[in-house]
Motif scaffolding. Structure first.
Motif, PDB file in Angstrom:
ATOM      1  N   SER A   1       2.889  -8.264   8.304  1.00 12.85           N
ATOM      2  CA  SER A   1       1.766  -8.225   7.202  1.00 12.85           C
ATOM      3  C   SER A   1       0.513  -7.202   7.614  1.00 12.85           C
ATOM      4  O   SER A   1       0.347  -6.735   6.533  1.00 12.85           O
ATOM      5  CB  SER A   1       1.172  -9.598   7.345  1.00 12.85           C
ATOM      6  OG  SER A   1       0.384  -9.547   6.550  1.00 12.85           O
ATOM      7  N   GLU A   2       0.160  -6.638   8.366  1.00  7.95           N
ATOM      8  CA  GLU A   2      -0.803  -5.924   8.328  1.00  7.95           C
ATOM      9  C   GLU A   2      -0.168  -4.567   8.325  1.00  7.95           C
ATOM     10  O   GLU A   2      -0.864  -3.196   7.771  1.00  7.95           O
ATOM     11  CB  GLU A   2      -0.847  -5.621  10.396  1.00  7.95           C
ATOM     12  CG  GLU A   2      -1.623  -7.062  10.776  1.00  7.95           C
ATOM     13  CD  GLU A   2      -2.246  -6.830  11.956  1.00  7.95           C
ATOM     14  OE1 GLU A   2      -2.054  -5.888  12.505  1.00  7.95           O
ATOM     15  OE2 GLU A   2      -3.297  -7.884  12.407  1.00  7.95           O
ATOM     16  N   LYS A   3       1.127  -3.975   8.448  1.00  3.50           N
ATOM     17  CA  LYS A   3       1.534  -2.795   8.835  1.00  3.50           C
ATOM     18  C   LYS A   3       2.032  -3.241   6.759  1.00  3.50           C
ATOM     19  O   LYS A   3       2.258  -1.283   6.657  1.00  3.50           O
ATOM     20  CB  LYS A   3       3.459  -3.304   9.104  1.00  3.50           C
ATOM     21  CG  LYS A   3       2.020  -2.812  11.091  1.00  3.50           C
ATOM     22  CD  LYS A   3       3.436  -2.343  11.697  1.00  3.50           C
ATOM     23  CE  LYS A   3       3.604  -1.923  12.942  1.00  3.50           C
ATOM     24  NZ  LYS A   3       2.165  -1.219  13.369  1.00  3.50           N
ATOM     25  N   THR A   4       1.937  -3.884   6.148  1.00  8.24           N
ATOM     26  CA  THR A   4       2.753  -3.743   5.355  1.00  8.24           C
ATOM     27  C   THR A   4       1.964  -3.976   3.752  1.00  8.24           C
ATOM     28  O   THR A   4       1.744  -3.468   2.453  1.00  8.24           O
ATOM     29  CB  THR A   4       3.824  -4.739   4.626  1.00  8.24           C
ATOM     30  OG1 THR A   4       3.423  -5.920   5.000  1.00  8.24           O
ATOM     31  CG2 THR A   4       5.062  -4.471   5.400  1.00  8.24           C
ATOM     32  N   LEU A   5       0.802  -4.561   3.930  1.00  6.81           N
ATOM     33  CA  LEU A   5       0.022  -4.688   3.887  1.00  6.81           C
ATOM     34  C   LEU A   5      -0.266  -6.147   2.449  1.00  6.81           C
ATOM     35  O   LEU A   5      -0.333  -5.631   1.134  1.00  6.81           O
ATOM     36  CB  LEU A   5      -1.280  -3.780   2.666  1.00  6.81           C
ATOM     37  CG  LEU A   5      -1.663  -2.590   3.617  1.00  6.81           C
ATOM     38  CD1 LEU A   5      -2.232  -1.353   2.598  1.00  6.81           C
ATOM     39  CD2 LEU A   5      -2.326  -2.988   4.440  1.00  6.81           C
TER      40      LEU A   5
ATOM     41  N   SER B   1       7.339  -6.739  -6.824  1.00 10.79           N
ATOM     42  CA  SER B   1       6.350  -6.895  -5.846  1.00 10.79           C
ATOM     43  C   SER B   1       7.341  -7.477  -4.864  1.00 10.79           C
ATOM     44  O   SER B   1       7.401  -7.078  -3.958  1.00 10.79           O
ATOM     45  CB  SER B   1       5.789  -7.131  -5.945  1.00 10.79           C
ATOM     46  OG  SER B   1       5.270  -8.488  -6.379  1.00 10.79           O
ATOM     47  N   LYS B   2       8.340  -8.402  -4.598  1.00 12.60           N
ATOM     48  CA  LYS B   2       8.931  -8.542  -3.866  1.00 12.60           C
ATOM     49  C   LYS B   2      10.055  -8.146  -3.307  1.00 12.60           C
ATOM     50  O   LYS B   2      10.290  -7.538  -1.931  1.00 12.60           O
ATOM     51  CB  LYS B   2       9.664 -10.243  -5.080  1.00 12.60           C
ATOM     52  CG  LYS B   2      10.848 -10.799  -3.731  1.00 12.60           C
ATOM     53  CD  LYS B   2      11.268 -11.889  -4.180  1.00 12.60           C
ATOM     54  CE  LYS B   2      12.556 -11.655  -5.536  1.00 12.60           C
ATOM     55  NZ  LYS B   2      12.924 -12.641  -5.712  1.00 12.60           N
ATOM     56  N   GLY B   3      10.692  -7.367  -4.462  1.00 10.95           N
ATOM     57  CA  GLY B   3      11.957  -5.837  -3.924  1.00 10.95           C
ATOM     58  C   GLY B   3      10.834  -4.980  -3.137  1.00 10.95           C
ATOM     59  O   GLY B   3      11.163  -4.376  -2.481  1.00 10.95           O
ATOM     60  N   GLU B   4       9.490  -4.408  -3.883  1.00  9.13           N
ATOM     61  CA  GLU B   4       9.144  -2.810  -2.983  1.00  9.13           C
ATOM     62  C   GLU B   4       8.583  -3.642  -1.463  1.00  9.13           C
ATOM     63  O   GLU B   4       8.985  -3.306  -0.344  1.00  9.13           O
ATOM     64  CB  GLU B   4       7.634  -2.746  -3.735  1.00  9.13           C
ATOM     65  CG  GLU B   4       7.454  -2.109  -3.227  1.00  9.13           C
ATOM     66  CD  GLU B   4       6.145  -1.146  -3.589  1.00  9.13           C
ATOM     67  OE1 GLU B   4       5.379  -0.366  -3.145  1.00  9.13           O
ATOM     68  OE2 GLU B   4       5.550  -1.403  -4.940  1.00  9.13           O
TER      69      GLU B   4
ATOM     70  N   SER C   1       9.121  -4.216   4.613  1.00 11.42           N
ATOM     71  CA  SER C   1       9.894  -5.101   5.443  1.00 11.42           C
ATOM     72  C   SER C   1      10.597  -4.878   5.898  1.00 11.42           C
ATOM     73  O   SER C   1      10.214  -4.974   7.555  1.00 11.42           O
ATOM     74  CB  SER C   1       9.531  -6.822   5.444  1.00 11.42           C
ATOM     75  OG  SER C   1       8.454  -6.950   4.232  1.00 11.42           O
ATOM     76  N   LEU C   2      11.189  -4.436   6.030  1.00 12.00           N
ATOM     77  CA  LEU C   2      12.755  -3.593   6.253  1.00 12.00           C
ATOM     78  C   LEU C   2      12.582  -2.515   7.267  1.00 12.00           C
ATOM     79  O   LEU C   2      13.367  -2.400   8.015  1.00 12.00           O
ATOM     80  CB  LEU C   2      13.912  -3.861   5.291  1.00 12.00           C
ATOM     81  CG  LEU C   2      14.636  -4.893   4.910  1.00 12.00           C
ATOM     82  CD1 LEU C   2      15.473  -4.865   4.020  1.00 12.00           C
ATOM     83  CD2 LEU C   2      14.989  -6.104   6.201  1.00 12.00           C
ATOM     84  N   LEU C   3      11.599  -1.667   6.866  1.00 13.78           N
ATOM     85  CA  LEU C   3      11.219  -0.266   7.237  1.00 13.78           C
ATOM     86  C   LEU C   3      10.436  -0.556   8.494  1.00 13.78           C
ATOM     87  O   LEU C   3      10.953   0.117   9.190  1.00 13.78           O
ATOM     88  CB  LEU C   3      10.480   0.012   6.526  1.00 13.78           C
ATOM     89  CG  LEU C   3      11.219   1.832   4.648  1.00 13.78           C
ATOM     90  CD1 LEU C   3      10.703   1.900   3.696  1.00 13.78           C
ATOM     91  CD2 LEU C   3      12.314   2.319   5.734  1.00 13.78           C
ATOM     92  N   VAL C   4       9.344  -1.608   8.535  1.00 12.42           N
ATOM     93  CA  VAL C   4       8.521  -1.725   9.319  1.00 12.42           C
ATOM     94  C   VAL C   4       9.198  -2.437  10.552  1.00 12.42           C
ATOM     95  O   VAL C   4       9.134  -2.181  11.488  1.00 12.42           O
ATOM     96  CB  VAL C   4       7.639  -2.263   9.146  1.00 12.42           C
ATOM     97  CG1 VAL C   4       6.207  -3.389  10.332  1.00 12.42           C
ATOM     98  CG2 VAL C   4       6.633  -1.775   8.563  1.00 12.42           C
TER      99      VAL C   4
END
Length: 149
Positions: free
Chosen positions: A31-35, A5-8, A13-16
């Motif tokens: 946090s809101e965008k990555t859940l 989950s850390k890698g995903e 986060s990098l995508l956002v």
């Protein structure tokens, strides 16, 4: 290789941050965008900062933004830095080889090496920019060739 989950969440986060390139984003917004919970996200962003993928800004308008441009962030490198080797088995790892007592004459090692090489081939040629621009092509079964000697 298993992406935790850390890698995903790091990739998400990098995508956002890449979608909002040049803009400082608060940890709440990410946090809101990555859940992903803020507590877990803080740890991930700290690692990404130490690895020089993101930078942080302090103060009332503080937050995070990409430190490298998306075309310079190689997904294989990110995964390796966060998760370790790409090989599914230690005996086939190039970076963290682990000997096995059954290795001599092992008929599975070539398979694990092919899996490692295939994963590395895809991840080392994929950048954050490729993901942001949806340049990933799904491969069909016939795209894979097994070479016989």
């Amino acid at each position: 290789m298993k992406v935790s989950s850390k890698g995903e969440y790091a990739l998400r986060s990098l995508l956002v941050l890449g979608q909002h390139q040049g803009t400082v984003m608060t940890i709440q917004e990410i946090s809101e965008k990555t859940l992903v919970s803020i507590q877990y996200l803080e740890k991930i962003l700290l690692q990404l900062k130490k690895l020089d993928y993101v930078q942080s800004k302090r103060g009332a308008k503080g937050g995070y933004l990409l430190h490298k441009s998306p075309e310079n962030i190689i997904i294989g490198e990110v995964i390796r830095n966060l998760e370790g080797p790409l090989s599914p088995m230690g005996c086939a790892s190039i970076t963290q080889y682990e000997p096995c007592p059954l290795e001599q004459g092992c008929q599975l090692k070539p398979l694990w090496s092919l899996v490692r090489d295939t994963i590395a081939y895809v991840l080392e040629r994929t950048t954050l920019e490729d993901l942001l621009l949806n340049r990933i092509r799904l491969m069909k079964g016939e795209d894979f060739v097994v070479f016989k000697e």
